[in-house]
Motif scaffolding. Structure first.
Motif, PDB file in Angstrom:
ATOM      1  N   ALA A 268       0.828  -1.204   0.000  1.00  0.00           N
ATOM      2  CA  ALA A 268       0.000   0.000   0.000  1.00  0.00           C
ATOM      3  C   ALA A 268       0.867   1.261   0.000  1.00  0.00           C
ATOM      4  O   ALA A 268       0.568   2.228  -0.700  1.00  0.00           O
ATOM      5  N   VAL A 269       1.969   1.232   0.749  1.00  0.00           N
ATOM      6  CA  VAL A 269       2.877   2.388   0.759  1.00  0.00           C
ATOM      7  C   VAL A 269       3.447   2.588  -0.637  1.00  0.00           C
ATOM      8  O   VAL A 269       3.508   3.708  -1.150  1.00  0.00           O
ATOM      9  N   GLY A 270       3.838   1.489  -1.273  1.00  0.00           N
ATOM     10  CA  GLY A 270       4.409   1.548  -2.621  1.00  0.00           C
ATOM     11  C   GLY A 270       3.448   2.194  -3.604  1.00  0.00           C
ATOM     12  O   GLY A 270       3.835   3.047  -4.402  1.00  0.00           O
TER      13      GLY A 270
ATOM     14  N   GLY B 136      11.346   6.910  -0.869  1.00  0.00           N
ATOM     15  CA  GLY B 136      10.585   6.747   0.376  1.00  0.00           C
ATOM     16  C   GLY B 136      11.239   5.657   1.193  1.00  0.00           C
ATOM     17  O   GLY B 136      11.715   4.664   0.643  1.00  0.00           O
ATOM     18  N   VAL B 137      11.298   5.874   2.489  1.00  0.00           N
ATOM     19  CA  VAL B 137      11.896   4.837   3.323  1.00  0.00           C
ATOM     20  C   VAL B 137      11.043   4.645   4.563  1.00  0.00           C
ATOM     21  O   VAL B 137      10.561   5.605   5.150  1.00  0.00           O
ATOM     22  N   ASP B 138      10.816   3.394   4.885  1.00  0.00           N
ATOM     23  CA  ASP B 138      10.050   3.089   6.091  1.00  0.00           C
ATOM     24  C   ASP B 138      10.904   2.184   6.964  1.00  0.00           C
ATOM     25  O   ASP B 138      11.099   1.016   6.659  1.00  0.00           O
TER      26      ASP B 138
ATOM     27  N   ASP C  94      12.067  -0.790   4.568  1.00  0.00           N
ATOM     28  CA  ASP C  94      11.587  -0.804   3.192  1.00  0.00           C
ATOM     29  C   ASP C  94      12.067   0.454   2.496  1.00  0.00           C
ATOM     30  O   ASP C  94      11.972   1.532   3.060  1.00  0.00           O
ATOM     31  N   VAL C  95      12.565   0.297   1.280  1.00  0.00           N
ATOM     32  CA  VAL C  95      12.936   1.476   0.494  1.00  0.00           C
ATOM     33  C   VAL C  95      12.126   1.449  -0.798  1.00  0.00           C
ATOM     34  O   VAL C  95      12.054   0.424  -1.477  1.00  0.00           O
ATOM     35  N   PHE C  96      11.480   2.564  -1.095  1.00  0.00           N
ATOM     36  CA  PHE C  96      10.679   2.699  -2.313  1.00  0.00           C
ATOM     37  C   PHE C  96      11.306   3.816  -3.131  1.00  0.00           C
ATOM     38  O   PHE C  96      11.716   4.823  -2.570  1.00  0.00           O
ATOM     39  N   SER C  97      11.351   3.659  -4.439  1.00  0.00           N
ATOM     40  CA  SER C  97      11.845   4.791  -5.222  1.00  0.00           C
ATOM     41  C   SER C  97      11.150   4.848  -6.561  1.00  0.00           C
ATOM     42  O   SER C  97      10.683   3.831  -7.078  1.00  0.00           O
TER      43      SER C  97
ATOM     44  N   GLY D  21      10.626  10.171   4.816  1.00  0.00           N
ATOM     45  CA  GLY D  21      11.038   9.235   5.863  1.00  0.00           C
ATOM     46  C   GLY D  21       9.841   8.806   6.677  1.00  0.00           C
ATOM     47  O   GLY D  21       8.980   9.607   7.009  1.00  0.00           O
ATOM     48  N   SER D  22       9.781   7.517   6.976  1.00  0.00           N
ATOM     49  CA  SER D  22       8.687   7.011   7.790  1.00  0.00           C
ATOM     50  C   SER D  22       9.230   5.971   8.762  1.00  0.00           C
ATOM     51  O   SER D  22      10.326   5.452   8.571  1.00  0.00           O
TER      52      SER D  22
END
Lengths: 566, 372
Positions: A234-236, A252-254, A261-264, A388-389
């Motif tokens: 869902a974050v992705g 994005g990083v959680d 988790d790293v999203f880019s 950042g999360s």
């Protein structure tokens, strides 16, 4: 915007996830003063006369999240595409097995048997390509006869997303052993990746099979207005939408308790990685081991014996819900966070690449550039926004600490905006986006993101004490500030939340802030809790070798930003 | 936050203990509901499928995969011996004969005309499941396992390494604050579960293991010493699979923390009794704690089930983070408003009374409840 939280009730004596949901909602009722539950503890829907809700959405990371085994023919091609599909769906990839695996066949079979995944994604071969290799992979599954991790009463789901021509063979080999779901090929031709159908199938099966094993799930399912999604999936989705709508590159990083988790999104391509062994509580011991004690200690301005630090870190893994009470504990925790974030981004850079195995048509100019397929997409100079999360960032006592942790760990280049997720709302907005996309976006920008500000960091060789950059900050209210950034310094310029400024940056010769070496650069930035940070510490950040001097320097930088007050 | 609770470690002298003993795969349950069983008694048996070997016949014989079925000398389901010819290819006029021998004893599980491979499965591996605790079989899950219940004492630790063991409890120190040093390890520790007080030194643990102790239970241990025992750094608290002869259970944590007085005196009371211990720990969703269990002969119906304790004024808690780590305190107040603590964070707190009568304010997350 309000938040309520309650511990999970997935385990005995409750054995029902909805009890925890009701507890959290009850806390929301206390905070908002609005009645949301009826006498029987059910959500009042739809909303009526000042009580109840219009919609309820949910994500789940029950039982440690979705754990998958991925299989493909060539590790760097179809297996990697399959891995991207699984990660994109929010899964933890336990292992990737492929035809060019270095392990022997019996070792691969043993591994499949040991893993007990929630689901298998089998890919391999472009459409019309190899059938034999795919069949061999299917035979490995058959030989291993894997069983599901949760529950014994159902067959393990297997998503087949490989060569269309091999479907029948796979069906023949695995019939009766696993529950096969066929979707379009993740790599129909070498030059194209098609991850959507596999990702959607994984989401659906997660709902139908895996989540169904969580106690109380059937009840939860009847409560939601949109399908329940794995939390990172869902974050992705949300990160992808943000990048697309604004036309920007996003990182994005959680950073959670067990994983990071790293999203880019770079060049319009979405990628997600999970560093399954790097987190701030359950797996914080791994951060210390992976990074090494010295790498963690370099970020700490508190002088504590190594034995003491090790024991404290290990006490956190066995009592993961405790929080730092003393300032020295907070400093150690934030030092560990920097290393967890740094290592996670390193892993992400290696994974988020252009498609491997694709022939690139070159011009004469390209021949000198020495580029090949499989280059990382992550370009810190091109990056526009870091989000950042996770507790250590979102709940840092001061936003300045969150800013410094992200800058130290990610070392952004040029001009980059920084924000944190206020109350870990991104997953929920990701699902809300499925039923009310506009509302989700509005809440995201207005209430979910806490703007921190921007960081300006010149790239190139930096010498301590030398002039790096002349900057002019023109705020919307007409005020202007000019500054000279010197090597080894960190400078904070105020730009309040809700305000914008125009930056004119003239880097010294050989340094780049976005337009090339020594070239003037103009950018418009938004402000935040910290404002604009000018970072003249070089890349990688140069720290004094001597421990006492280093601690002194770290304190200076922390003070320059106001990370620990005065 | 009327619903907040921080579950503490279970330390109960009289408890109803239930253990589910499940086979990893379907097998046979050997006991009946209502039957009394002993800890080391086998209650279920299964056969794990043997390892498999993939034999690429097409490759060995130099033929097309589709021709493989015709060249086989054995059929699916047939048993073969190691070295037995399983496929044969004879060239023109009976010349150029080539054969493929079976690489192991086993059974032909499948043949593929697509890949040209034969799957051979080695003989099954027998697996026996013991009761682990002495008690009564309260449920039989057909072909899968049993539930065993017992009245008795249960003490949970915070972290352990090493698996299930059975042994006699022997207390090696005088007080809960005493270190377990090599001098305190009995000359004959064969089959003992050795109880120390504060921490055990690495030498003491090693000596206990050398002298045959099946378990060591202490308050704390140094992380660096644990790495020495394991041969690697513990990254996450998921343990139990370590192949060590002496299970180690910590009741408090890392560093130099004395064993909680209540735990220590209970263990002292149990001295000489047979205990089932397990170091397996999983600190994640579905938490598993290491444990020490001593079954009694008390009838099951007379013991109460576990209850959930709530955080309330007057309750006894243990502080589980610096400062005052390990200290027992009593809750004096639970102010609803968040408070700024030393680290600068604003959190919900509680006010506790320390043993010396002083008041101390600390985050609610940094205590665990002590059951009485």
């Amino acid at each position: 915007m309000a938040r309520g939280e309650a511990p999970t009730t997935v385990e005995a004596p409750f054995d029902d996830v909805t009890v925890g949901v009701a507890n959290a909602v009850r806390e929301l009722e206390e905070v908002t003063g609005r009645r949301l539950l009826d006498e029987a503890g059910r959500l009042i829907r739809p909303a009526r006369q000042g009580e109840g809700v219009d919609a309820y959405v949910s994500t789940s990371s029950a039982g440690g999240g979705l754990q998958m085994l991925v299989m493909g023919v060539v590790r760097s091609m179809t297996a990697e595409s399959a891995q991207r599909a699984a990660l994109g769906a929010g899964a933890i990839v336990m292992d990737t097995i492929c035809s060019n695996d270095r392990r022997l066949l019996y070792q691969q079979i043993q591994r499949i048997r040991q893993l007990r995944p929630d689901m298998i994604l089998l890919a391999g071969g472009i459409d019309g390509g190899t059938v034999t290799h795919v069949a061999k992979l299917a035979e490995l599954v058959r030989a291993a006869r894997p069983t599901a991790r949760l529950g014994t009463g159902y067959r393990l789901p297997l998503v087949y997303a490989g060569n269309r021509q091999a479907r029948e063979v796979v069906r023949e080999i695995l019939n009766g052993l696993v529950d096969i779901h066929e979707v379009e090929n993740v790599r129909p031709v070498l030059e194209v990746e098609n991850l959507g159908p596999a990702r959607d199938a994984i989401h659906e099966l997660f709902m139908e099979h895996v989540m169904a094993q969580a106690p109380g799930y059937d009840k939860l399912k009847t409560m939601t207005d949109a399908p329940i999604m794995p939390t990172p999936g869902a974050v992705g989705k949300l990160v992808e939408v943000v990048a697309r709508e604004k036309g920007i590159s996003v990182l994005g990083v959680d950073i959670g308790g067990a994983t990071t988790d790293v999203f880019s999104v770079f060049q319009g391509k979405f990628n997600r990685t999970v560093s399954a062994n790097l987190g701030m509580s359950y797996s914080v011991g791994n951060v210390l081991t992976s990074a090494g004690f010295d790498n963690v200690a370099r970020w700490s301005w508190v002088d504590l014996p190594a034995v003491e630090v090790r024991n404290r870190v290990k006490n956190k893994i066995i009592r993961p819900t405790t929080i730092p009470h003393l300032l020295e504990d907070l400093v150690i925790e934030q030092a560990l966070a920097r290393e967890a974030l740094r290592l996670s981004l390193e892993q992400h850079k290696e994974f988020a690449t252009t498609l491997k195995g694709v022939q690139i048509r070159r011009t004469v100019a390209d021949a000198f550039a020495q580029t090949s397929s499989g280059q990382t997409l992550v370009n810190m100079m091109e990056l526009d926004l870091i989000i950042g999360s996770g507790g250590v960032l979102s709940h840092a006592p001061r936003r300045e600490q969150a800013a410094l942790m992200m800058i130290d760990a990610f070392e952004p280049l040029g001009v980059t905006q920084l924000a944190v997720d206020s109350i870990f709302m991104m997953p929920h907005l990701g699902v809300l986006g499925e039923i009310a996309p506009e509302a989700a976006m509005e809440v995201f920008w207005r209430d979910c993101l806490v703007p921190i500000g921007a960081v300006v960091a010149p790239a190139g060789r930096v010498k301590t004490g030398r002039l790096l950059l002349k900057a002019r900050v023109e705020r919307d209210d007409g005020s202007v500030e000019e500054l000279d950034l010197v090597g080894g310094e960190l400078v904070r310029v105020e730009l309040r939340e809700g305000m914008h400024a125009r930056l004119t940056l003239q880097p010294a010769r050989g340094l780049n802030v976005g337009e090339g070496r020594g070239r003037r650069c103009e950018r418009r930035v938004w402000g935040g809790k910290v404002g604009i940070v000018f970072d003249g510490r070089g890349r990688p950040i140069q720290l004094p070798m001597d421990a006492a001097q280093r601690r002194q320097k770290l304190l200076q930088w922390a003070q320059a930003i106001g990370a620990f007050g005065q | 936050m009327a619903h907040a609770y921080t579950p503490g470690l279970l330390v109960r002298e009289r408890a109803l203990i239930r253990k589910r003993r499940m086979l990893p795969i379907r097998g046979k349950v050997l006991v009946q509901k209502g039957e009394r069983v002993q800890a080391q008694q086998v209650v279920a048996r299964a056969e794990l499928p043997g390892n498999v070997q993939l034999v690429n016949i097409a490759h060995h014989l130099g033929i097309e995969p589709s021709d493989v079925p015709a060249k086989l000398r054995v059929g699916v389901g047939e048993r073969v011996r190691r070295g037995q010819v399983i496929a044969e290819n004879v060239g023109l006029f009976g010349l150029f004969r080539s054969v493929v021998p079976a690489p192991c004893d086993g059974e032909v599980e499948a043949v593929s005309a697509v890949t040209g491979q034969v799957i051979l499965r080695e003989p099954n591996i027998p697996l026996e499941l013991t009761a682990y605790i002495s008690g009564e079989v309260t449920e039989v899950l057909e072909d899968e396992g049993v539930e065993i219940a017992a009245a008795g004492t249960i003490i949970q630790g915070i972290l352990g390494v090493g698996g299930e063991k059975y042994g006699r409890i022997a207390v090696a120190v005088k007080a809960a604050t005493d270190e377990l040093t090599p001098e305190r390890v009995p000359a004959d520790a064969q089959g003992l579960v050795l109880v120390g007080g504060q921490r055990a030194t690495l030498d003491a643990y090693r000596l206990a293991a050398e002298r045959g102790a099946v378990g060591v239970v202490v308050g704390s241990f140094d992380d660096a010493d644990l790495s020495q025992i394991l041969g690697y750094d513990l990254g996450i608290a998921i343990t139990g699979g370590e192949e060590i002869a002496t299970t180690l259970i910590l009741t408090e944590g890392f560093g130099r923390l004395a064993m909680a007085e209540r735990t220590f005196s209970l263990l002292r009371k149990l001295e000489g009794r047979e205990a089932s211990i397990n170091g397996a720990t999983q600190i994640r969703a579905g938490v598993i704690r290491p444990e020490i269990i001593v079954s009694s002969n008390e009838p099951l119906g007379e013991v109460e089930e576990q209850t959930i304790t709530e955080t309330r004024v007057g309750a006894l808690v243990r502080i589980i983070r610096e400062p005052h780590f390990g200290v027992l305190a009593r809750i004096k107040a639970l102010p609803p408003e968040p408070v700024v603590i030393d680290s600068g964070a604003t959190v919900r707190v509680m006010v506790v009374e320390l043993p010396d009568g002083r008041e101390h304010v600390l985050p609610r997350a940094n205590v665990e409840l002590i059951e009485l």
